[in-house]
Design an enzyme around this catalytic site. Structure first.
Site, PDB file in Angstrom:
ATOM      1  N   SER A 253       0.835  -1.199   0.000  1.00 32.62           N
ATOM      2  CA  SER A 253       0.000   0.000   0.000  1.00 32.62           C
ATOM      3  C   SER A 253       0.872   1.252   0.000  1.00 32.62           C
ATOM      4  O   SER A 253       1.942   1.265   0.600  1.00 32.62           O
ATOM      5  CB  SER A 253      -0.878  -0.001   1.257  1.00 32.62           C
ATOM      6  OG  SER A 253      -1.462   1.271   1.451  1.00 32.62           O
ATOM      7  N   SER A 614      -4.034  17.960 -17.332  1.00 30.11           N
ATOM      8  CA  SER A 614      -3.196  18.546 -16.278  1.00 30.11           C
ATOM      9  C   SER A 614      -3.689  18.115 -14.906  1.00 30.11           C
ATOM     10  O   SER A 614      -4.892  18.047 -14.665  1.00 30.11           O
ATOM     11  CB  SER A 614      -3.255  20.069 -16.370  1.00 30.11           C
ATOM     12  OG  SER A 614      -2.805  20.635 -15.155  1.00 30.11           O
TER      13      SER A 614
END
EC number: 3.5.1.23
Length: 678
Positions: A253, A614
């Site tokens: 994780s 973006s």
């Protein structure tokens, strides 16, 4: 070598389609944070016919459906040039991409069926990226480098990892693989072409409350690298391609602060990942940032900076022949020779109770907890009534897993899980890429790499760099070690072919490595071909109907205007009369929803400085009543933004009824007022 790189958009519909990864039916798309791309790399022998294709795609995993459709397209375009043995398709494993691109029934439940526009975007994007790489082949050189990435991962099932033999654990300094391997590609003329980085981490910095389509931490790393190398280009444009591919990330994780109880704030780092109040549903891991957006950037930037350093210093050249080995295998029926006297078998696929618990990165529903080796009479009863009871044979084969869904015995309307699975290795000189069909845990990956390396060694091919590419070709959930399997946390409960799954894969990949080392890949049996089910589209998605603008307004009109001025660090925000973004995905393969534009006094015109790819822009869609909806565009103005006059623009398509039986799609656009950045 001859080297070609390509990148193509594969985002697809960003609204109403369930996101693939957390299996949370509430988590449907509601906009866009960053575009999803397919990144393709082709390496060919300039003298011979050998070539290898590696594709890393910003999706949860490559499904068998995607793979079979891509191979079909490639065959009709290129004949026998690109085939199942020399094309690797690998998913980055972002959990924030559209789902609905699977043919096996289990994945229909949380994806609302097979969603053709999502599937088409992925297939077309992959093929287009390969086309671009194919057209841009040039003489080039490859370099390899490896190094350690710190502060970017934790093991999310440390209690499972501790079940592995102590003697084995002692050989490693960490319970995750911190090593990144980078393959650098440079043209003979010195032009930088691209890179592939392999590193084991789950792209789950964005959690299951997110509704914006994006490529998560590894996608942000790609974005930073490509922005740096393609100077002056808009995101998603430019010739340099940087892929951050998945590896043995099964128990890894990025949420480095670890698991805490959401209600009380205390740690829940225990074998059940459970809280005193609220149980497992309250136990969630925290990333390093103040929110999921910041955590995504922090982890993404860590990975990017290490890759950049390794790329710049890469000096070990990759040379030697190209080869690839592939087989289709019926994974529900593999006999594994553990030693001279002992043979075991894999099982028909099944998921255990702890599968429903989820993980600390995305908790499950109801009251399931990880680490259950006992069934729950209540849920078993419901399962027996709805889906049928698992056979005694399957129960015995999967022991000690208590079976929740006996998917291998469920075939309506199609099989729920695959039996036929791809195993594949591609060798580029001294680099062997193991394309694995799922999520190997840290220790499973170590065992597989070691076994393959020793197989190469024993047949005289010494010093191979062996790397695992995850989530390739077909999705088969997790592959835990036999020892991890015994304690049945999420990864083990999701090891669908039973306790000997890893041993079976090790045996199979050894066979592939041996064939490559002995130059005998032609002699490998092809194996049983996977099915392509005759299902074109079957979905519970709401249909696209005619849309309306509020009275006295039209599509693209501003409902909430920007402020006249902003400073860096602030958020410029505008809300428009909008339309369902699915219209755009179904009408244009590469639709851009927004631009940030700056006014140039020199040319007295507006210049696009950012698009919707973006990471500083966010596109939100919210559905109202009566066929109405709103779109909000945010620009999070970064430090270092050039002062001046700006505006935000929105591009969409709406559905218009022109007669009783005909609805057409009409493009429109809108713009905010001009605002000043001071």
């Amino acid at each position: 070598y001859l080297v070609g790189v390509g990148r193509a958009d594969c985002t697809g519909p960003v609204a109403q389609v369930p996101l693939m990864g957390y299996a949370n039916p509430e988590q449907v798309g509601g906009g866009l944070l960053s575009r999803l791309y397919s990144r393709a790399f082709i390496v060919a022998d300039p003298k011979g016919s050998e070539r290898v294709v590696f594709v890393s795609v910003d999706i949860g995993m490559v499904s068998q459906r995607v793979r079979l459709e891509v191979l079909k397209e490639l065959q009709s375009k290129y004949g026998e040039l690109y085939r199942q043995d020399n094309v690797i398709l690998s998913g980055t494993h972002t959990h924030s991409g559209p789902g609905g691109y699977f043919q096996y029934t289990l994945f229909w439940i949380t994806s609302k069926g097979l969603i053709r526009p999502a599937l088409n975007s992925i297939v077309n994007g992959i093929v287009k990226s390969i086309d671009i790489a194919h057209e841009n082949m040039k003489k080039g050189r490859l370099f390899i480098n490896r190094g350690t990435v710190e502060n970017s991962q934790i093991n999310r099932s440390p209690f499972s990892y501790l079940e592995n033999p102590e003697s084995e654990r002692k050989r490693y300094s960490s319970n995750t693989d911190k090593e990144m391997l980078v393959l650098k590609m440079v043209g003979e003329d010195g032009q930088e072409l691209g890179l592939i980085s392999w590193f084991a981490v789950h792209p789950v910095s964005m959690n299951n409350s997110n509704h914006l389509v994006n490529s998560d931490n590894v996608g942000y790393a790609s974005y930073l690298f490509e922005q740096e190398k393609n100077r002056g280009m808009l995101p998603g444009e430019g010739s340099f391609v940087a892929a951050f591919a998945s590896s043995n990330l099964g128990d890894v994780s990025p949420n480095t602060r670890g698991p805490f109880c959401a209600n009380t704030g205390e740690s829940c780092d225990n074998p059940q990942s459970s809280c005193p109040v609220g149980g497992a549903a309250m136990c969630m891991a925290k990333g390093p940032g103040n929110d999921m957006f910041e955590s995504t950037r922090i982890i993404g930037q860590n990975i990017y900076l290490k890759a950049k350093e390794l790329y710049e210093k890469a000096s070990q050249e990759v040379t030697g022949p190209l080869s690839s080995a592939h087989q289709w295998v019926n994974m529900s029926d593999v006999s594994v020779e553990l030693n001279a006297t002992h043979t075991v078998k894999t099982c028909k696929p099944a998921l255990g109770h702890s599968f429903a618990a989820g993980t600390i990165d995305g908790v499950g529903a109801f009251n399931f907890t990880q680490g259950s080796v006992e069934g729950d009479p209540f849920w078993d009863q419901i399962r027996d009534q709805l889906l049928g009871e698992p056979s005694n044979e399957t129960k015995a084969c999967h022991k000690p897993k208590p079976i929740l869904f006996s998917t291998g015995e469920m075939s309506w309307p199609h099989p729920w899980h695959p039996d036929i699975v791809d195993v594949q290795i591609a060798a580029i000189g001294s680099l062997a890429i193991l394309a694995v069909p799922g999520e190997f845990t840290t220790m499973s990956g170590r065992r597989l790499r070691e076994a393959v390396k020793s197989e190469f060694d024993s047949h005289g091919t010494r010093g191979m760099n062996v790397v695992i590419a995850g989530l390739c070709n077909v999705y088969t959930h997790y592959i835990a070690t036999y020892e991890e399997y015994q304690v049945q946390r999420y990864e083990a409960a999701s090891t669908i072919y039973g306790p000997h799954t890893l041993s079976a894969y090790i045996q199979l990949y050894r066979g592939l490595a041996k064939a490559i080392a002995l130059n005998a890949t032609e002699e490998l049996p092809r194996g049983p071909e996977p099915p392509l089910f005759n299902v074109t589209s079957l979905t519970l998605l709401p249909s696209l109907s005619a849309e309306n603008a509020p009275a006295s307004k039209t599509f693209g009109d501003v409902l909430e205007e920007v402020r006249p001025e902003y400073r860096e660090g602030e958020v410029a925000e505008v809300t428009f009369v909008g339309a369902n973004p699915r219209n755009s995905a179904e009408n244009a393969t590469e639709h851009n929803f927004l631009t940030v534009e700056r006014y140039s006094n020199i040319s007295s015109s507006w210049r696009v400085v950012l698009n919707d790819a973006s990471w500083d822009t966010r596109f939100y869609w919210s559905k109202g009543s009566g066929g109405r909806s709103n779109v909000t565009i945010e620009w999070h103005i970064p430090a270092g933004t050039e002062p001046g006059v700006y505006r935000l623009r929105y591009f969409g398509h709406y559905k218009k009824r022109v007669s009783l039986f005909r609805i057409i799609t009409v493009p429109f656009e809108g713009s905010s007022s001009a605002f000043q950045i001071t």
